[in-house]
Design an enzyme around this catalytic site. Structure first.
Site, mmCIF file in Angstrom:
data_model
loop_
_atom_site.group_PDB
_atom_site.id
_atom_site.type_symbol
_atom_site.label_atom_id
_atom_site.label_comp_id
_atom_site.label_asym_id
_atom_site.label_seq_id
_atom_site.Cartn_x
_atom_site.Cartn_y
_atom_site.Cartn_z
ATOM 1 N N PRO A 51 0.805 -1.106 0.222
ATOM 2 C CA PRO A 51 -0.031 -0.058 -0.085
ATOM 3 C C PRO A 51 0.911 1.239 -0.038
ATOM 4 O O PRO A 51 1.918 1.111 0.675
ATOM 5 C CB PRO A 51 -0.916 -0.126 1.453
ATOM 6 C CG PRO A 51 -0.200 -1.206 1.992
ATOM 7 C CD PRO A 51 0.986 -1.813 1.264
ATOM 8 N N THR A 52 0.435 2.322 -0.581
ATOM 9 C CA THR A 52 1.386 3.551 -0.674
ATOM 10 C C THR A 52 0.309 4.643 -0.774
ATOM 11 O O THR A 52 -0.943 4.620 -1.067
ATOM 12 C CB THR A 52 2.254 3.557 -2.081
ATOM 13 O OG1 THR A 52 3.086 4.572 -1.741
ATOM 14 C CG2 THR A 52 1.654 3.634 -3.106
ATOM 15 N N TYR A 53 0.775 5.890 -0.240
ATOM 16 C CA TYR A 53 0.016 7.090 -0.420
ATOM 17 C C TYR A 53 1.246 8.220 -0.519
ATOM 18 O O TYR A 53 2.090 8.062 -0.407
ATOM 19 C CB TYR A 53 -0.819 7.562 0.844
ATOM 20 C CG TYR A 53 0.108 7.533 2.177
ATOM 21 C CD1 TYR A 53 0.797 6.293 3.005
ATOM 22 C CD2 TYR A 53 0.273 8.963 2.673
ATOM 23 C CE1 TYR A 53 1.404 6.724 3.978
ATOM 24 C CE2 TYR A 53 1.161 9.121 3.752
ATOM 25 C CZ TYR A 53 1.524 7.934 4.358
ATOM 26 O OH TYR A 53 2.592 8.169 5.650
ATOM 27 N N ASP A 69 -3.210 4.681 -2.204
ATOM 28 C CA ASP A 69 -4.604 5.301 -1.557
ATOM 29 C C ASP A 69 -4.636 6.669 -2.223
ATOM 30 O O ASP A 69 -4.174 7.684 -1.995
ATOM 31 C CB ASP A 69 -4.119 5.486 -0.097
ATOM 32 C CG ASP A 69 -5.433 6.149 0.837
ATOM 33 O OD1 ASP A 69 -6.372 6.394 0.120
ATOM 34 O OD2 ASP A 69 -5.079 6.194 1.948
ATOM 35 N N ARG A 78 -3.337 1.424 9.007
ATOM 36 C CA ARG A 78 -3.340 2.296 7.692
ATOM 37 C C ARG A 78 -3.088 0.943 6.696
ATOM 38 O O ARG A 78 -2.781 -0.256 6.944
ATOM 39 C CB ARG A 78 -2.100 2.924 7.826
ATOM 40 C CG ARG A 78 -2.200 4.293 7.558
ATOM 41 C CD ARG A 78 -0.871 5.157 6.893
ATOM 42 N NE ARG A 78 -1.017 6.457 7.216
ATOM 43 C CZ ARG A 78 -0.230 6.927 7.803
ATOM 44 N NH1 ARG A 78 0.864 6.609 7.997
ATOM 45 N NH2 ARG A 78 -0.217 8.538 7.975
ATOM 46 N N ASP A 130 5.938 0.125 2.322
ATOM 47 C CA ASP A 130 7.030 0.907 1.324
ATOM 48 C C ASP A 130 8.069 1.558 2.255
ATOM 49 O O ASP A 130 9.065 1.870 1.661
ATOM 50 C CB ASP A 130 6.427 1.895 0.268
ATOM 51 C CG ASP A 130 5.709 3.017 0.850
ATOM 52 O OD1 ASP A 130 5.529 3.189 2.286
ATOM 53 O OD2 ASP A 130 4.984 3.778 0.432
ATOM 54 N N ASP A 131 7.986 1.365 3.812
ATOM 55 C CA ASP A 131 9.166 2.197 4.373
ATOM 56 C C ASP A 131 9.884 1.172 5.035
ATOM 57 O O ASP A 131 11.187 1.475 5.561
ATOM 58 C CB ASP A 131 8.615 3.134 5.363
ATOM 59 C CG ASP A 131 7.362 2.583 6.323
ATOM 60 O OD1 ASP A 131 6.968 1.278 6.026
ATOM 61 O OD2 ASP A 131 6.920 3.332 7.028
ATOM 62 N N GLU A 177 -3.313 -7.900 11.841
ATOM 63 C CA GLU A 177 -2.880 -9.088 11.220
ATOM 64 C C GLU A 177 -3.555 -10.496 11.667
ATOM 65 O O GLU A 177 -3.737 -11.069 11.089
ATOM 66 C CB GLU A 177 -1.317 -9.148 11.777
ATOM 67 C CG GLU A 177 -0.413 -8.154 11.176
ATOM 68 C CD GLU A 177 -0.379 -6.610 12.152
ATOM 69 O OE1 GLU A 177 -1.290 -6.436 12.845
ATOM 70 O OE2 GLU A 177 0.440 -5.935 11.571
ATOM 71 N N HIS A 232 11.651 -2.846 10.778
ATOM 72 C CA HIS A 232 10.576 -1.919 10.631
ATOM 73 C C HIS A 232 11.045 -0.520 10.655
ATOM 74 O O HIS A 232 10.906 0.204 11.480
ATOM 75 C CB HIS A 232 9.768 -2.176 11.813
ATOM 76 C CG HIS A 232 8.384 -1.313 11.639
ATOM 77 N ND1 HIS A 232 7.930 -0.316 12.349
ATOM 78 C CD2 HIS A 232 7.353 -1.684 10.977
ATOM 79 C CE1 HIS A 232 6.601 -0.118 12.143
ATOM 80 N NE2 HIS A 232 6.229 -0.807 11.292
ATOM 81 N N ARG A 286 11.630 3.508 9.649
ATOM 82 C CA ARG A 286 10.702 4.710 9.537
ATOM 83 C C ARG A 286 11.467 5.753 8.965
ATOM 84 O O ARG A 286 12.587 5.953 9.541
ATOM 85 C CB ARG A 286 10.176 5.005 10.893
ATOM 86 C CG ARG A 286 9.418 3.946 11.628
ATOM 87 C CD ARG A 286 8.335 3.352 10.995
ATOM 88 N NE ARG A 286 7.296 4.103 10.433
ATOM 89 C CZ ARG A 286 6.203 4.574 11.028
ATOM 90 N NH1 ARG A 286 5.926 4.166 12.284
ATOM 91 N NH2 ARG A 286 5.290 5.559 10.580
#
Ligand SMILES: *[C@@H]1O[C@H](CO)[C@@H](O)[C@H](O)[C@H]1NC(C)=O
Length: 335
Positions: A82-84, A113, A156, A195-196, A281, A308, A310
């Protein structure tokens, strides 16, 4: 060995001719020449033998060169992202797409998004060289993060991941286009890759053989050095986590992959947008598997192959100042 038929016959001709000449010369000798003749005949026979061996070799197909396993034999890894739109979006997507480029038999399902495909994402996909499907799913207003709300309040990417699940089930078209989508029925594994995060290429080979749901630790998450399943005797017996360990699946989104046949066999399984904090999840996995049947990967969950990370939000103070003066960075330059 490369042999030309022409050369073989040339050799044959020359050898025969010299043999014949030799024999003729010997005939002219008055003395006992039968040993010479015999020697010449032997010589010819040996050459004949050699030539027939060479001819046999010519007729045989060349030995097959050592080859890597047929790529078609590998299950496809469907990476759902997913990306925004935000300042760092392109940087994140370039970094991720270049990691994914290192992985064979991978199909990237990128879900924006947005109301429709954006030029930035379409352009990036067209240029990235990956096989991809470009989807779009706008997060409904009520589920949107409000200004100033911390990211963990609302899950998200729920709409986007569910849109990708619908596409995998053949219920959704590639609104933004696609390149080389795997044929329906291809063997596959589904992985949700935001994506991060930071991904080691090794992670993808760990998940490729997933039969049901495979799991591994995730670094730098949940306020810990890492979170992940606890494994004994090759079986998942619990989870290392500091927060709500009683959740059915206290796993990060980046910590599991699902076999496509399992997903297709449970048409109702998807993420629940109303799931409480940290239960997103679980809302999918509870439809699919019992925690004890999770397949530990990454050396029985002792290796961290995904982090993970950021990305810090860039400060635009100077930009805003220059924009007020009408001297902002050229808006036609894509960043
Ligand atoms: C995981 O643990 C099981 C049981 O102890 C062992 O048989 C297996 O070899 C281990 N796998 C790896 C990759 O270390």
């Amino acid at each position: 060995m490369k042999l030309k038929l022409k050369n073989v016959f040339l050799v044959y001709f020359l050898v025969s001719l010299s043999g014949l000449l030799y024999a003729l010369l010997q005939l002219g000798q008055p003395c006992d020449c039968s040993p010479h003749l015999r020697a010449a005949a032997d010589h010819l026979r040996r050459k004949d033998l050699k030539i027939s061996q060479l001819q046999a070799e010519l007729g045989r197909p060349p030995p097959a060169p050592a080859q890597p396993p047929e790529p078609e034999a590998l299950p496809v890894i469907y990476v759902v992202t997913p990306t925004y739109a935000r300042l760092v979006q392109k940087a994140e997507l370039v970094r991720l797409s270049q990691t994914l480029s290192l992985v064979p038999r991978l199909h990237w399902v990128l879900v924006e998004d947005a109301e429709g495909p954006t030029p930035l994402v379409s352009g990036l996909l067209a240029a990235c060289g990956l096989s991809f499907t470009h989807l779009v799913a706008l997060t409904p207003k009520g589920q949107r993060l409000r200004e100033g709300e911390p990211g963990w309040v609302r899950p998200r990417g729920v709409e986007q991941r569910n849109r990708a699940l619908a596409w995998l089930r053949g219920k959704e078209a590639a609104v933004g286009g696609d390149r080389e989508p795997p044929p329906p029925g291809a063997r596959g594994v589904v992985y949700f890759a935001d994506d991060d995060n930071t991904y080691s290429r090794e992670l993808f080979e760990e998940m490729r053989g997933t039969r049901g749901v495979s799991v591994w630790p995730v670094g730098l998450v949940g306020g810990l050095r890492f979170e992940g399943p606890r494994v004994q005797g090759g079986q998942v017996v619990g989870f290392h986590t500091a927060w709500e360990p009683e959740r059915p699946f206290p796993l990060d989104m980046a910590g599991f992959a699902i076999s496509l046949p399992l997903l297709l066999s449970r048409p109702g399984a998807q993420f629940d947008p109303t799931a409480p904090r940290g239960h997103l999840e679980s809302s999918l996995l509870s439809h699919l598997i019992d925690p004890k049947d999770l397949e530990p990967r990454a050396a029985n969950c002792t290796r961290v192959l995904v982090w993970h990370t950021r990305t810090e939000k860039p400060k635009m103070k100077q930009e805003e100042q220059l924009q007020r003066q009408g001297r902002g960075s050229d808006p036609s330059v894509e960043v």
